[in-house]
Design a protein around this motif. Structure first.
Motif, PDB file in Angstrom:
ATOM      1  N   LEU A  48       0.957  -0.954   0.218  1.00 56.44           N
ATOM      2  CA  LEU A  48      -0.089  -0.001  -0.078  1.00 56.44           C
ATOM      3  C   LEU A  48       0.535   1.220  -0.067  1.00 56.44           C
ATOM      4  O   LEU A  48       0.533   2.401  -0.860  1.00 56.44           O
ATOM      5  CB  LEU A  48      -0.791   0.112   1.626  1.00 56.44           C
ATOM      6  N   LEU A  49       2.114   1.169   1.131  1.00 55.35           N
ATOM      7  CA  LEU A  49       2.705   2.587   0.771  1.00 55.35           C
ATOM      8  C   LEU A  49       3.467   3.210  -0.729  1.00 55.35           C
ATOM      9  O   LEU A  49       3.629   3.885  -0.680  1.00 55.35           O
ATOM     10  CB  LEU A  49       3.711   2.611   2.310  1.00 55.35           C
ATOM     11  N   ARG A  50       3.942   1.772  -1.563  1.00 56.56           N
ATOM     12  CA  ARG A  50       4.328   1.664  -2.790  1.00 56.56           C
ATOM     13  C   ARG A  50       3.653   2.304  -3.476  1.00 56.56           C
ATOM     14  O   ARG A  50       3.857   3.111  -4.782  1.00 56.56           O
ATOM     15  CB  ARG A  50       4.911   0.307  -2.863  1.00 56.56           C
ATOM     16  N   GLY A  51       2.320   1.802  -3.638  1.00 59.18           N
ATOM     17  CA  GLY A  51       0.861   1.792  -4.219  1.00 59.18           C
ATOM     18  C   GLY A  51       0.584   3.240  -4.708  1.00 59.18           C
ATOM     19  O   GLY A  51       0.257   3.563  -5.244  1.00 59.18           O
ATOM     20  N   ALA A  52       0.116   3.311  -3.348  1.00 60.10           N
ATOM     21  CA  ALA A  52      -0.871   4.944  -2.739  1.00 60.10           C
ATOM     22  C   ALA A  52       0.242   5.567  -2.314  1.00 60.10           C
ATOM     23  O   ALA A  52      -0.478   6.756  -1.366  1.00 60.10           O
ATOM     24  CB  ALA A  52      -2.035   4.036  -1.827  1.00 60.10           C
ATOM     25  N   GLY A  53       1.175   5.979  -1.793  1.00 60.48           N
ATOM     26  CA  GLY A  53       1.912   6.777  -1.462  1.00 60.48           C
ATOM     27  C   GLY A  53       2.314   7.993  -1.612  1.00 60.48           C
ATOM     28  O   GLY A  53       2.808   7.764  -2.412  1.00 60.48           O
ATOM     29  N   SER A  54       2.703   8.919  -1.050  1.00 65.21           N
ATOM     30  CA  SER A  54       2.665  10.288  -1.358  1.00 65.21           C
ATOM     31  C   SER A  54       4.237  10.471  -0.895  1.00 65.21           C
ATOM     32  O   SER A  54       4.735  10.599   0.093  1.00 65.21           O
ATOM     33  CB  SER A  54       1.729  11.552  -1.348  1.00 65.21           C
ATOM     34  N   ARG A  55       4.853  10.515  -1.752  1.00 69.12           N
ATOM     35  CA  ARG A  55       6.284  11.844  -1.503  1.00 69.12           C
ATOM     36  C   ARG A  55       6.331  13.246  -1.195  1.00 69.12           C
ATOM     37  O   ARG A  55       7.276  13.505  -0.544  1.00 69.12           O
ATOM     38  CB  ARG A  55       7.164  12.048  -3.092  1.00 69.12           C
ATOM     39  N   ARG A  56       4.977  13.657  -1.223  1.00 66.42           N
ATOM     40  CA  ARG A  56       4.764  14.928  -0.530  1.00 66.42           C
ATOM     41  C   ARG A  56       4.481  14.994   0.700  1.00 66.42           C
ATOM     42  O   ARG A  56       3.671  16.242   1.067  1.00 66.42           O
ATOM     43  CB  ARG A  56       3.762  15.680  -2.261  1.00 66.42           C
ATOM     44  N   ASP A  57       4.115  14.181   1.324  1.00 66.80           N
ATOM     45  CA  ASP A  57       3.735  14.264   2.656  1.00 66.80           C
ATOM     46  C   ASP A  57       4.338  12.978   3.465  1.00 66.80           C
ATOM     47  O   ASP A  57       4.561  12.069   3.074  1.00 66.80           O
ATOM     48  CB  ASP A  57       2.067  13.755   2.387  1.00 66.80           C
ATOM     49  N   ASP A  58       3.894  12.903   5.075  1.00 64.44           N
ATOM     50  CA  ASP A  58       4.666  11.916   5.461  1.00 64.44           C
ATOM     51  C   ASP A  58       3.080  11.033   5.544  1.00 64.44           C
ATOM     52  O   ASP A  58       1.988  10.728   4.939  1.00 64.44           O
ATOM     53  CB  ASP A  58       4.700  12.265   7.215  1.00 64.44           C
ATOM     54  N   ALA A  59       3.672   9.777   5.516  1.00 62.43           N
ATOM     55  CA  ALA A  59       3.096   8.308   5.739  1.00 62.43           C
ATOM     56  C   ALA A  59       3.200   7.958   6.295  1.00 62.43           C
ATOM     57  O   ALA A  59       4.591   7.037   6.639  1.00 62.43           O
ATOM     58  CB  ALA A  59       2.965   8.167   3.558  1.00 62.43           C
ATOM     59  N   CYS A  60       2.096   7.088   7.144  1.00 63.39           N
ATOM     60  CA  CYS A  60       1.602   6.182   7.955  1.00 63.39           C
ATOM     61  C   CYS A  60       1.374   5.337   7.279  1.00 63.39           C
ATOM     62  O   CYS A  60      -0.178   5.004   6.672  1.00 63.39           O
ATOM     63  CB  CYS A  60       1.531   6.194   9.001  1.00 63.39           C
ATOM     64  N   VAL A  61       1.260   3.474   7.592  1.00 63.67           N
ATOM     65  CA  VAL A  61       0.093   2.851   7.094  1.00 63.67           C
ATOM     66  C   VAL A  61       0.356   1.350   7.850  1.00 63.67           C
ATOM     67  O   VAL A  61       1.465   1.178   8.423  1.00 63.67           O
ATOM     68  CB  VAL A  61      -0.091   2.095   5.837  1.00 63.67           C
ATOM     69  N   VAL A  62      -0.682   1.049   8.607  1.00 70.40           N
ATOM     70  CA  VAL A  62      -0.741   0.521   9.367  1.00 70.40           C
ATOM     71  C   VAL A  62      -1.965  -0.850   9.701  1.00 70.40           C
ATOM     72  O   VAL A  62      -2.969  -0.570   8.773  1.00 70.40           O
ATOM     73  CB  VAL A  62      -0.804   0.435  11.118  1.00 70.40           C
ATOM     74  N   ILE A  63      -1.348  -2.402   9.443  1.00 72.76           N
ATOM     75  CA  ILE A  63      -2.187  -3.013   8.877  1.00 72.76           C
ATOM     76  C   ILE A  63      -2.249  -4.272  10.470  1.00 72.76           C
ATOM     77  O   ILE A  63      -1.349  -4.322  11.225  1.00 72.76           O
ATOM     78  CB  ILE A  63      -1.568  -3.920   8.283  1.00 72.76           C
ATOM     79  N   VAL A  64      -3.560  -4.786  10.887  1.00 73.48           N
ATOM     80  CA  VAL A  64      -3.740  -5.662  11.779  1.00 73.48           C
ATOM     81  C   VAL A  64      -4.184  -7.191  11.376  1.00 73.48           C
ATOM     82  O   VAL A  64      -5.840  -6.551  10.237  1.00 73.48           O
ATOM     83  CB  VAL A  64      -4.769  -5.138  12.532  1.00 73.48           C
ATOM     84  N   ARG A  65      -3.767  -8.262  11.391  1.00 74.82           N
ATOM     85  CA  ARG A  65      -5.187  -9.218  10.856  1.00 74.82           C
ATOM     86  C   ARG A  65      -5.207 -10.341  11.696  1.00 74.82           C
ATOM     87  O   ARG A  65      -4.586 -10.891  12.750  1.00 74.82           O
ATOM     88  CB  ARG A  65      -3.491 -10.180   9.595  1.00 74.82           C
ATOM     89  N   PRO A  66      -6.659 -10.049  12.482  1.00 75.81           N
ATOM     90  CA  PRO A  66      -6.614 -10.299  13.481  1.00 75.81           C
ATOM     91  C   PRO A  66      -7.050 -12.091  13.495  1.00 75.81           C
ATOM     92  O   PRO A  66      -6.685 -12.728  14.582  1.00 75.81           O
ATOM     93  CB  PRO A  66      -8.219 -10.014  13.533  1.00 75.81           C
TER      94      PRO A  66
END
Length: 331
Positions: free
Chosen positions: A313-331
């Motif tokens: 998701l970071l590779r495909g949807a992340g912007s270099r014009r802003d800080d980015a954070c993505v967290v995934i939970v697999r219950p």
């Protein structure tokens, strides 16, 4: 309770020049030594990291590498790599000894994974490869039920985004904060949010969010979301523009945050519940990722480990014009 999180994230390194190999290897060796690995194991880590990053330099397009203590298992050294091409048509074949195809990252992959305590890989021809490798002092390393990635804006080394999570049995409680603005003041707000979150994760997400809202008034504040994930449901409370999703292989459902700035302004805080089944993945991300991603465009990704999903998701949807954070939970 087991407190975990992304507070000690390492630095992303562009794997475009041979010097990147040495930089990532030195970081991995230092972390392995701090974790108490013996000299032989430290040497094995150095070999595997050298091979993985060398492959990026030689064959990848826009290759990036990150080495850090593994969120959820800080005694484990984690290497994450991602690129935008050329991908591998047959990952299983690439694991075999002697496999070598010019122009792909399959070279040496079998040797890397034999050294690793655990690993996960996702690759699509024409899209690229995502690789996560874990090194423990022994040969076994468990996979935490959650993970996340943070990347700062542009060439900055400090991000205003942060995450943390805790586990209690099969329950994962997670927090994402996007500090207002960029740089050190935003990073200070997100670090404060992490500390406030970890001071009482047994509370309901609404109560945790309320504590953060009251406690971040001396900082810039930011957008915050808190989620408690069990195998049956996710309980969610958000203030500001953190995006929360319940995701399946063929669809996703958004979770509701109320408008405002945590620490400064906001409507009446609310908490919502969403049902989950065994195939669900919970995704939280800052606005450093666009919301135009879709699981249907990433076949197979949501069957992978949390850190590999986060990298995709970071590779495909992340912007270099802003800080980015993505967290995934697999219950």
């Amino acid at each position: 309770m087991n407190p975990l999180g992304g507070v000690r994230d390492g630095v992303w390194i562009r794997a475009e020049e041979p010097s990147a190999v040495g930089a990532v290897r030195r970081s991995a060796v230092e972390l392995a030594q701090k974790a108490g690995f013996d000299a032989e194991r430290v040497g094995q880590v150095a070999v595997a990291v050298t091979e993985a990053v060398s492959n990026l330099v030689k064959h990848a397009v826009e290759g990036m590498a990150l080495v850090r203590p593994c969120p959820g298992a800080p005694e484990v050294v984690e290497l994450v790599t991602m690129d935008r091409g050329p991908g591998m048509p047959d990952v299983a074949r690439a694991m075999r000894d002697g496999y070598s195809t010019s122009g792909t990252l399959g070279i040496g992959l079998g040797a890397i994974t034999r050294i690793a305590s655990s690993y996960d890989v996702h690759s699509m021809p024409g899209t690229g490869t995502l690789l996560a490798v874990h090194f423990a002092a022994g040969k076994q390393a468990g996979r935490p039920p959650a993970s996340g990635l943070v990347r700062p804006i542009g060439e900055e080394t400090v991000s205003g985004d942060a995450f943390a999570f805790t586990t209690e049995g099969r329950v994962v409680t997670v927090m994402v904060c996007d500090g207002l603005g960029h740089g050190a003041p935003a990073a200070h707000a997100s670090r404060e949010a992490v500390e406030l979150f970890l001071s009482g994760t047994d509370d309901e997400p609404l109560a945790v969010l309320g504590r953060l809202h009251r406690g971040l008034g001396h900082t810039r504040g930011g957008a915050v979301a808190v989620a408690r994930v069990t195998p049956e449901k996710v309980t969610y409370a958000g203030l500001g523009n953190i995006a929360g999703w319940v995701t399946y292989a063929d669809r996703r459902q958004g979770m509701v945050s109320v408008p405002g700035i945590t620490g400064h302004q906001g409507r009446r805080l609310r908490q919502y519940e969403y049902e989950l089944d065994e195939h669900a993945t919970v995704v939280l991300h800052s606005d450093g990722l666009t919301d135009r991603w879709s699981p249907t465009l990433l076949p197979g990704l949501f069957s992978r480990s949390p850190v590999v999903i986060a990298a995709g998701l970071l590779r495909g949807a992340g912007s270099r014009r802003d800080d980015a954070c993505v967290v995934i939970v697999r219950p």
